[in-house]
Design an enzyme around this catalytic site. Structure first.
Site, PDB file in Angstrom:
ATOM      1  N   LYS A  35       0.848  -1.224  -0.006  1.00 28.71           N
ATOM      2  CA  LYS A  35       0.003  -0.170   0.111  1.00 28.71           C
ATOM      3  C   LYS A  35       0.822   1.038   0.093  1.00 28.71           C
ATOM      4  CE  LYS A  35      -4.384  -1.611   0.765  1.00 28.71           C
ATOM      5  NZ  LYS A  35      -4.407  -2.749   1.746  1.00 28.71           N
ATOM      6  N   SER A  62       1.523  -9.886  -0.904  1.00 30.68           N
ATOM      7  CA  SER A  62       1.279  -8.536  -0.697  1.00 30.68           C
ATOM      8  C   SER A  62       1.618  -7.911   0.792  1.00 30.68           C
ATOM      9  CB  SER A  62      -0.208  -8.198  -1.310  1.00 30.68           C
ATOM     10  OG  SER A  62      -0.747  -8.999  -0.122  1.00 30.68           O
ATOM     11  N   GLU A 108      -9.729   6.649   3.368  1.00 29.49           N
ATOM     12  CA  GLU A 108     -10.464   5.809   3.951  1.00 29.49           C
ATOM     13  C   GLU A 108      -9.470   4.509   4.505  1.00 29.49           C
ATOM     14  OE1 GLU A 108     -10.102   5.730   0.872  1.00 29.49           O
ATOM     15  OE2 GLU A 108      -9.383   3.624   0.552  1.00 29.49           O
TER      16      GLU A 108
END
Ligand code: PLP
Length: 399
Positions: free
Chosen positions: A94, A383, A116
């Protein structure tokens, strides 16, 4: 390496039928300004070199592509390679996107950032880059998620962010996203909205994909260097779809020989509660884009379920719907218990505790590798790391 005829999104932000800008008039200018600035930044060498410098020195890129020999032996078949996004600063992919968007915000002179978050990973990544660039940071998070993800809430606060609880709807990611969009509408001048996945209105799905494409670019070079050829199969988990899009994008021109497989969360099973929007969803509009959504007969968006909070979203990035329609990527699912078992197998054979999200792709990798020849090559995008999931893992595995 893109196929010659692939140039999505088009000028109106559509990926085939999907995507677009289903937004109120008050947001049109924001979205247009963002798009214009992004196109300028993309061709500005100083933007590119600053992004690359921070990806290298701050995030820790390139992340390794690791040949997992013991894991491969336990699966019995193809050689399995892991793309180690779990080794990125803050523990997941991210940060690649949060960093890129924060650089855009700085270019645009915006001092206030909103975001968010569901599991809190995108909130933590955003709070991190806001600390780095001295930007005010407000993170919207459903009350239910705040309860479930206490350590990440504390991390965001420690990094100087304000965590704003959302009490509407199911009090999870979908509602937090709606609340962030409302904030953006009310504060269009000073605020930059950092979206955490390839979802939402144009130009976000394109921007987030481009910032995450570094994953696939590195992977393609690394596998050619390490194995002398392209892989046979590349797999990644799909929540909103950003780690998968970032991994797949660079391989879209190779799909004659490289199979791309996205893995959604089947939760308790496809007959029960799940988050398999590409597998079982129907077209509908959510958060500004036409995409595939879990919905009831009246078109009301249904609640998703997955053991991993990062996959617990009733929609999916519009470009994945397009990949699916064009047959460039195939999509499958893994259940909660399949993901847990794969996570345990990886931990025991390689000493790597991955995120529950990544464990969905790991399940598919183990199953698929087993039926491939010994000289086959399969790459899994890992990930994120599993630290954030320890409470769930302890409970579910009875540790
Ligand atoms: C958020 C998250 C995901 C899901 O998001 P995508 O946009 O589908 O990549 C997957 N893995 C990890 C570790 C995450 O934090």
């Amino acid at each position: 390496m893109l196929p010659k005829d692939y140039s999505a999104p088009d000028a109106t932000g559509h990926f085939g039928l999907f995507g677009g800008k289903f937004i109120p008039e008050t947001l049109i200018k924001n979205a247009a300004d963002l798009e214009a600035e992004y196109h300028k930044a993309k061709t500005d060498p100083s933007f590119k070199s600053e992004f690359e410098r921070l990806l290298r020195d701050y995030v820790g890129r390139p992340t390794p592509l690791y040949h997992a020999e013991r894991l491969s032996r336990s699966a019995g078949g193809a050689r399995i390679f892991l793309k180690r996004e779990d080794l990125c600063h803050t523990g997941a992919h991210k940060i690649n996107n949060a960093l890129g968007q924060a650089l855009l915000a700085r270019r645009m002179g915006k001092k206030r950032i909103i975001a968010e978050t569901g599991a809190g990973q995108h909130g933590v990544a955003t709070a991190t880059v806001c600390a780095l660039f001295d930007l005010e940071c407000v993170v919207y998070m459903g009350e239910e998620d705040i309860r479930r993800q206490a350590p990440n809430v504390a991390r965001m606060k420690l990094l100087g962010a304000t965590v704003r609880p959302v009490t509407s709807g199911s009090r999870t990611l979908k509602d937090a996203t709606s609340e962030a969009i409302r904030d953006w509408m009310n504060n269009p001048e000073e605020t930059f909205y950092i979206i955490g996945s390839v979802v939402g209105m144009h130009p976000y799905p394109m921007i987030v994909r481009d910032f995450q494409a570094v994953i696939g670019k590195e992977t393609r070079e690394q596998i050619i260097r390490q194995a002398g050829r392209l892989p046979d199969v590349v797999t990644a988990c799909v929540g909103g779809g950003s780690n998968a899009a970032g991994m797949f994008y660079e391989f879209l021109g190779d799909t004659a020989t490289v199979e791309l497989v996205g893995v959604e969360a089947a939760g308790e099973g496809l007959e029960g509660k799940h988050a398999a929007s590409l597998t079982l969803g129907k077209p509908g509009v959510l958060h500004g884009a036409l995409t595939k959504l879990l919905q009831d007969e009246d078109g009301q968006v249904q609640e998703a379920h997955s053991i991993s909070a990062g996959l617990d979203y009733p929609g999916v990035g519009p470009e994945h719907c397009y990949f699916q329609e064009l047959g460039l990527v195939t999509y499958t699912c893994a259940t909660d218990s399949e993901a847990l078992f794969a996570l345990k197998t990886l931990a025991e054979t390689e000493g790597i505790i991955c995120a529950l999200e990544s464990a969905h792709a790991m399940h598919y990798a183990l199953k698929r590798a087993a039926i491939m020849p010994d000289d086959g090559i399969l790459i899994v995008n890992l990930s994120g790391r599993g630290d954030k999931d320890m409470e769930t893992i302890i409970r579910e595995l009875g540790l």
